[in-house]
Motif scaffolding. Sequence first.
Motif, short mmCIF file in Angstrom:
data_model
loop_
_atom_site.label_atom_id
_atom_site.label_comp_id
_atom_site.label_asym_id
_atom_site.label_seq_id
_atom_site.Cartn_x
_atom_site.Cartn_y
_atom_site.Cartn_z
N LEU A 1 0.82 -1.20 0.00
CA LEU A 1 0.00 0.00 0.00
C LEU A 1 0.86 1.26 0.00
N LYS A 2 1.91 1.23 0.77
CA LYS A 2 2.79 2.39 0.86
C LYS A 2 3.43 2.70 -0.49
N ASN A 3 3.96 1.69 -1.14
CA ASN A 3 4.60 1.88 -2.45
C ASN A 3 3.59 2.33 -3.50
N LEU A 4 2.36 1.79 -3.42
CA LEU A 4 1.33 2.14 -4.39
C LEU A 4 1.00 3.63 -4.34
N TYR A 5 0.75 4.18 -3.18
CA TYR A 5 0.35 5.57 -3.07
C TYR A 5 1.52 6.52 -3.25
N GLN A 6 2.71 6.08 -2.92
CA GLN A 6 3.87 6.93 -3.20
C GLN A 6 4.12 7.08 -4.70
N ARG A 7 3.90 5.96 -5.44
CA ARG A 7 4.04 6.05 -6.89
C ARG A 7 2.99 6.99 -7.47
N ARG A 8 1.79 6.92 -6.97
CA ARG A 8 0.73 7.79 -7.46
C ARG A 8 1.01 9.26 -7.14
N ALA A 9 1.57 9.53 -5.98
CA ALA A 9 1.91 10.90 -5.62
C ALA A 9 3.01 11.47 -6.53
N ARG A 10 3.98 10.63 -6.84
CA ARG A 10 5.06 11.08 -7.72
C ARG A 10 4.57 11.31 -9.14
N ARG A 11 3.57 10.54 -9.56
CA ARG A 11 3.02 10.76 -10.90
C ARG A 11 2.35 12.13 -10.99
N ILE A 12 1.72 12.54 -9.92
CA ILE A 12 1.11 13.87 -9.92
C ILE A 12 2.18 14.95 -10.05
N ASP A 13 3.31 14.78 -9.36
CA ASP A 13 4.41 15.74 -9.49
C ASP A 13 4.95 15.78 -10.91
N VAL A 14 5.09 14.65 -11.53
CA VAL A 14 5.58 14.61 -12.91
C VAL A 14 4.62 15.32 -13.85
N ALA A 15 3.32 15.10 -13.66
CA ALA A 15 2.33 15.78 -14.50
C ALA A 15 2.36 17.29 -14.27
N ALA A 16 2.55 17.71 -13.03
CA ALA A 16 2.59 19.14 -12.73
C ALA A 16 3.79 19.83 -13.36
N ARG A 17 4.91 19.11 -13.51
CA ARG A 17 6.09 19.70 -14.14
C ARG A 17 5.82 20.11 -15.59
N ILE A 18 4.86 19.49 -16.21
CA ILE A 18 4.53 19.80 -17.61
C ILE A 18 3.32 20.73 -17.69
N LEU A 19 2.30 20.46 -16.91
CA LEU A 19 1.06 21.22 -17.01
C LEU A 19 1.23 22.68 -16.57
N PHE A 20 1.95 22.94 -15.48
CA PHE A 20 2.08 24.31 -14.98
C PHE A 20 2.82 25.23 -15.96
N PRO A 21 3.99 24.84 -16.49
CA PRO A 21 4.66 25.72 -17.47
C PRO A 21 3.82 25.95 -18.73
N VAL A 22 3.17 24.89 -19.21
CA VAL A 22 2.36 25.05 -20.42
C VAL A 22 1.20 26.02 -20.16
N ALA A 23 0.53 25.89 -19.02
CA ALA A 23 -0.57 26.79 -18.69
C ALA A 23 -0.09 28.23 -18.54
N PHE A 24 1.09 28.42 -17.96
CA PHE A 24 1.61 29.78 -17.79
C PHE A 24 1.98 30.39 -19.14
N LEU A 25 2.52 29.59 -20.05
CA LEU A 25 2.83 30.10 -21.38
C LEU A 25 1.56 30.50 -22.13
N ILE A 26 0.50 29.70 -21.99
CA ILE A 26 -0.77 30.04 -22.63
C ILE A 26 -1.32 31.36 -22.07
N PHE A 27 -1.22 31.54 -20.75
CA PHE A 27 -1.67 32.78 -20.14
C PHE A 27 -0.87 33.97 -20.67
N ASN A 28 0.45 33.83 -20.79
CA ASN A 28 1.28 34.92 -21.31
C ASN A 28 0.89 35.29 -22.73
#
Length: 451
Positions: free
Chosen positions: A411-438
Amino acid sequence: MKHATGLLLLGLVFTTRGSFIDENDVHSPSRYSRQVSDGDNDNTTDTFEAVTSKSSEDLQTTPASMAVVLEMLDNYDQRLRPDFRGGAVTVTFQLYILTMGSISEASMDYIVTVFMRQQWNDPRFIYHGFDGNLTLYDTVIDQVWLPDVFFVNEKAAGFSSSTGTSRMMRVHPNGDVLYSTKKTALLACPMNFRLYPMDSQECSMKIESFSHTTADIKLEWSELPVIVNEAISLPEFRISGVHSKRCDAVREVGTFSCLEGQFRMVRRMGYYIIQTYIPSILIVILSWLTFWISPEIAPARVALGITTVLTSTTFTAINRSTMPRFSYVRAIDVWLLACSFFIFCALVEFAAVHFLFKRHKKFGFTGRFRRFFGLDPTPSEGAEEIRMENAENKPAESAEGERRHRTFEELKNLYQRRARRIDVAARILFPVAFLIFNAGYWGVFLPQYEG
């Protein structure tokens, strides 16, 4: 008679082709350096020696001219306007903007120093005997009729000249009067900050007759109504244009003649790009660094997130402190609020990741939601076949119990992997959204900028 004569002797300078010289003062040539006009150049200066070298015929007309002028001033009544009981007096205006500055957004005003040049015709000043001009100074100007004009949008005028002499009057033989005075005033300038700092402001200078209606005085612009000193350099604005128009005021007591000079000023963006836009972009990028920090290091991510949020809030507060308390949204408010939103979302993302990283049981999400975010990954085909075979061979209750019970480490490994996937997605989504706003922000506001 004696009073006017004394004033004339103190404040009158003759710009003629000859000059009156007293026989008792011949031995003091240094006392008689005065302007002498030759008809072509009004700024030439003849000393005592040059005046004494003129022909005697020129000098013989001077005493008679003095007598004419003395008589003219003695009979002058400043209480009556020129051509009294006749038509309206036409006063022609020209403004020379000497200095301009101290433009304040908080109080919506600016300080200007201007030479007000007024010209009109007064038949009482028509004289003969010589063709030169008369230049009158303060002691004599006080005894002459002047147009009673004032600045309509004036807020304060408690500025005095450092030289003590700030006005001049020149009288021509045909009765034309040129009156020039230096004024320094604090003028109101209503501003609109919806496009700030990509805005352009239009400040005006309104001149109106105070007590005389259009039946007595009519103000008109000269051929060159407003002249701006080329040496004027404003740190925050650039004067892009000067316009003039009429602004006659209709009131209960009558219509008053009014003139208005307008100055179009475009704000320079360099200061705001360096002081606001670039630092706010760097702060937003700094908030993204939390996506590369492991969720296990919570203190580091919390400190970075809180610091960026507080910095963004301080930027907004400082920017608002220099402005009046208006209710509409400015262009820079849109930018700062968007930057604050991105920084706040980065902090919220860490809270969600940290909560998921420390949670060792499934959430009550739907199956489709879990599969979309990787919280409940679809098993492979081989694993699905094995699960189906086991389900056929085993009772339903035992299969369900096996699926429910997992070890703590799994269970611990499962949810840690899921948390890290959210961080990986945020590394792409946040810069792209900020560029669109600019792209949207600069695409909307830059075409409206006049700079």
